[in-house]
Design a protein around this motif. Sequence first.
Motif, PDB file in Angstrom:
ATOM      1  N   TRP A 264       0.587  -1.032  -0.024  1.00 54.20           N
ATOM      2  CA  TRP A 264      -0.239   0.000  -0.297  1.00 54.20           C
ATOM      3  C   TRP A 264       0.668   1.104  -0.287  1.00 54.20           C
ATOM      4  O   TRP A 264       0.580   2.082  -0.561  1.00 54.20           O
ATOM      5  CB  TRP A 264      -0.749  -0.211   0.973  1.00 54.20           C
ATOM      6  N   HIS A 267       3.126   1.730  -4.135  1.00 50.76           N
ATOM      7  CA  HIS A 267       1.980   2.025  -5.183  1.00 50.76           C
ATOM      8  C   HIS A 267       3.103   3.487  -6.265  1.00 50.76           C
ATOM      9  O   HIS A 267       3.121   3.806  -6.240  1.00 50.76           O
ATOM     10  CB  HIS A 267       0.807   2.927  -5.546  1.00 50.76           C
ATOM     11  N   PRO A 272      -1.149   1.558 -10.831  1.00 51.75           N
ATOM     12  CA  PRO A 272      -1.112   0.855  -8.752  1.00 51.75           C
ATOM     13  C   PRO A 272      -0.837  -0.706  -9.167  1.00 51.75           C
ATOM     14  O   PRO A 272      -1.314  -1.304  -9.976  1.00 51.75           O
ATOM     15  CB  PRO A 272      -2.134   1.258  -7.969  1.00 51.75           C
ATOM     16  N   PHE A 273      -0.265  -1.490  -7.976  1.00 55.10           N
ATOM     17  CA  PHE A 273      -0.099  -3.101  -7.979  1.00 55.10           C
ATOM     18  C   PHE A 273      -1.613  -3.136  -8.596  1.00 55.10           C
ATOM     19  O   PHE A 273      -2.184  -2.531  -7.581  1.00 55.10           O
ATOM     20  CB  PHE A 273       0.799  -3.377  -6.893  1.00 55.10           C
ATOM     21  N   TRP A 277      -1.877  -8.614  -5.712  1.00 56.06           N
ATOM     22  CA  TRP A 277      -0.409  -8.247  -4.826  1.00 56.06           C
ATOM     23  C   TRP A 277       0.149  -8.343  -3.563  1.00 56.06           C
ATOM     24  O   TRP A 277      -0.771  -8.792  -2.829  1.00 56.06           O
ATOM     25  CB  TRP A 277       0.074  -7.144  -5.857  1.00 56.06           C
ATOM     26  N   THR A 445      -4.603   6.099  -2.534  1.00 59.99           N
ATOM     27  CA  THR A 445      -3.440   6.855  -1.612  1.00 59.99           C
ATOM     28  C   THR A 445      -2.606   8.390  -2.496  1.00 59.99           C
ATOM     29  O   THR A 445      -1.802   8.406  -1.484  1.00 59.99           O
ATOM     30  CB  THR A 445      -1.836   5.671  -3.663  1.00 59.99           C
ATOM     31  N   ARG A 613       7.060   7.472  -6.112  1.00 63.37           N
ATOM     32  CA  ARG A 613       6.200   8.019  -6.420  1.00 63.37           C
ATOM     33  C   ARG A 613       5.680   9.927  -6.805  1.00 63.37           C
ATOM     34  O   ARG A 613       5.022  10.329  -7.423  1.00 63.37           O
ATOM     35  CB  ARG A 613       4.640   7.277  -5.690  1.00 63.37           C
TER      36      ARG A 613
END
Length: 636
Positions: A264, A267, A272-273, A277, A445, A613
């Motif tokens: 979390w 990403h 994002p994953f 995942w 996020t 990110r």
Amino acid sequence: MATAAVVPSYNRVEPGSSHLATASYPDTSPIASVDANAVATDWVNSFNQALSSQDPAAVKDLFLQGSCWRDQLTLSWDYHSLHGPDKIVSFLTTAPKGIRLKSITVDDSNATRKPNLSAVDFKGKVNGVASFLTVETDVGRGRGLVRLLQDPQDGNKWKAFTLFTAMHELKGYGETVGGNRPQGVDHGNHPGRKNWQERRIATENYEGELEPTVLILGAGQGGLTSAARLHQLQIPTLIIDKNPRVGDNWRNRYHQLVLHDPVWYDHLPYVPFPPHWPVFTPKDKLAEWFESYARLLELNVWTSTTLTDSKWDDEKRQWTVTLVREKANGETETRTLHPRHIIQATGHSGEMKMPSIRGMDSFKGSRLCHSSQFKGAHKIPEGEQTKRRAIVVGCCNSGHDIAQDFYEHGYDVTIVQRSSTYVMSSRNGIDVLLGGLYEEGGPETEDADLLFMSIPNAMLKRMHQDATAEISKRDEPLLKGLERAGFKLDDGPDDAGFFMKYFQRGGGYYIDVGCSQLIIDGKIKIKQGQEIEEVKPNGLLFQDGEMLEADEIIFATGYENMRGTARKIFGDELAERVKDVWGFDEEGELRTMWRRTGHPGFWFFGGNLALCRYYSRMLALQIKAMEEGIMEYEDP
């Protein structure tokens, strides 16, 4: 004559950086009930009125003593943490181009963002009102967050304890996402037109007269995220990497490496994953994701490519670089390109820090290397009678992981701890430090990033003193067991734990994923507090006279500053112009990374996946603003 006090290793800072002062909480009155929306709206209206009337006294009256305004690109083209009302007013009134911030508004677009009762401390004892904000400047738009507390010295008037403002887009130059996404096709009659694949190959190879505006060195998380942001701002960008494949910077690391940060928190921008995942990503899985990410986002990457020459023209404000590329068909080509910007994204840690110790050339064992060169413990052949012996010098994440790998392959292992280490268990550390932000079912996020970044580092340090105490309480059996085993612990800079050690010096910690119990149980031995006197043909001799025999010696001794890597690649002239990287500046912001370095057209970029990110947007906005003539490199 008095001798200078010795600074403990856990309080050591990067050379030339500042020791981050710890913020304190103000005295406030208990809150019975309050209309959070009305409180936030009234403060925002008063703030906007003070800005529009350019009234310094009115601005000052809206901030508590001990408050901080943290800004990223809305007040200037840099990052600032302005501590206290006087510094805030001084900055606003002395800005050469005036106050660029024009207005803020309350953002109530979802439950996380809308005004709410919220604590500003870790323990939940200092309560006030928090609200997300939307921000408008003379040239852009952004987001922010304000935390308001009552001032008992001024009739319990609501004032800002922290204000955060950050640029997210330039007016007229939005990202090509959502409603601004490309069409993908130009319908109609276009004889001889190329299809997507043909156009993609031409762009990726910079055929004909095509030139990249930005050249990025390194196809790890820093290179990929910054290239992704630049691509969405329509800035032609080329990544080069010396490895044969994207992701090899992770793929080639030690065999058992798994990320210590949860999914979390990790990403990447735009993609994002997926929901299946794993919580912790194995290195080879991450490498595959990076390779897919580059393809999905149409990033231009030349692997098996090295920069062999570079020259900067101060008058033209552009580079001339020579690249040697080994192509997939086995051919080698040499290309000369003229980017206006170079981003060094070779990892925030720089070159490996390998000690020079007398006798290293005399070692007769099978391996003596730095942890970055360690690929994994060797499998011991069946029937081998003598147990192999390994020594790992260094007690941070890599050192522990390598020691555990050796143990699991049947080695007799000793780990050498020269000073002290901050240790927290993965489970408790993640729960305390990231819980409520980066977790399953947590905020979006982007919202989690804003909440985290909105905390000035001096205040984050104060919060993490309490958080570190809580982690230590939960980890008490583990920590006491390590101490009994002779392992020396610390609580990080001024007892502020993991994040502060990471930001202040880039290392000195271990997030425990199993090795600590092996140390407690005596399955991995500890040699503590002694420097190495000499490398002998059969092991290490320490300053206390003890000799430890070894067949393999691994130095997990960290990395140099990125500036050293820049010197190696670009030469002394550039290295002398740029500033040192990492550690805190005098305001409490990280030095030189993701911001202007002191050399026009040259940028440093690195950090963990979360930092890449977030700050990839900030770096891309600075470059876009320069390319569109919105800012000059010398602008404040």
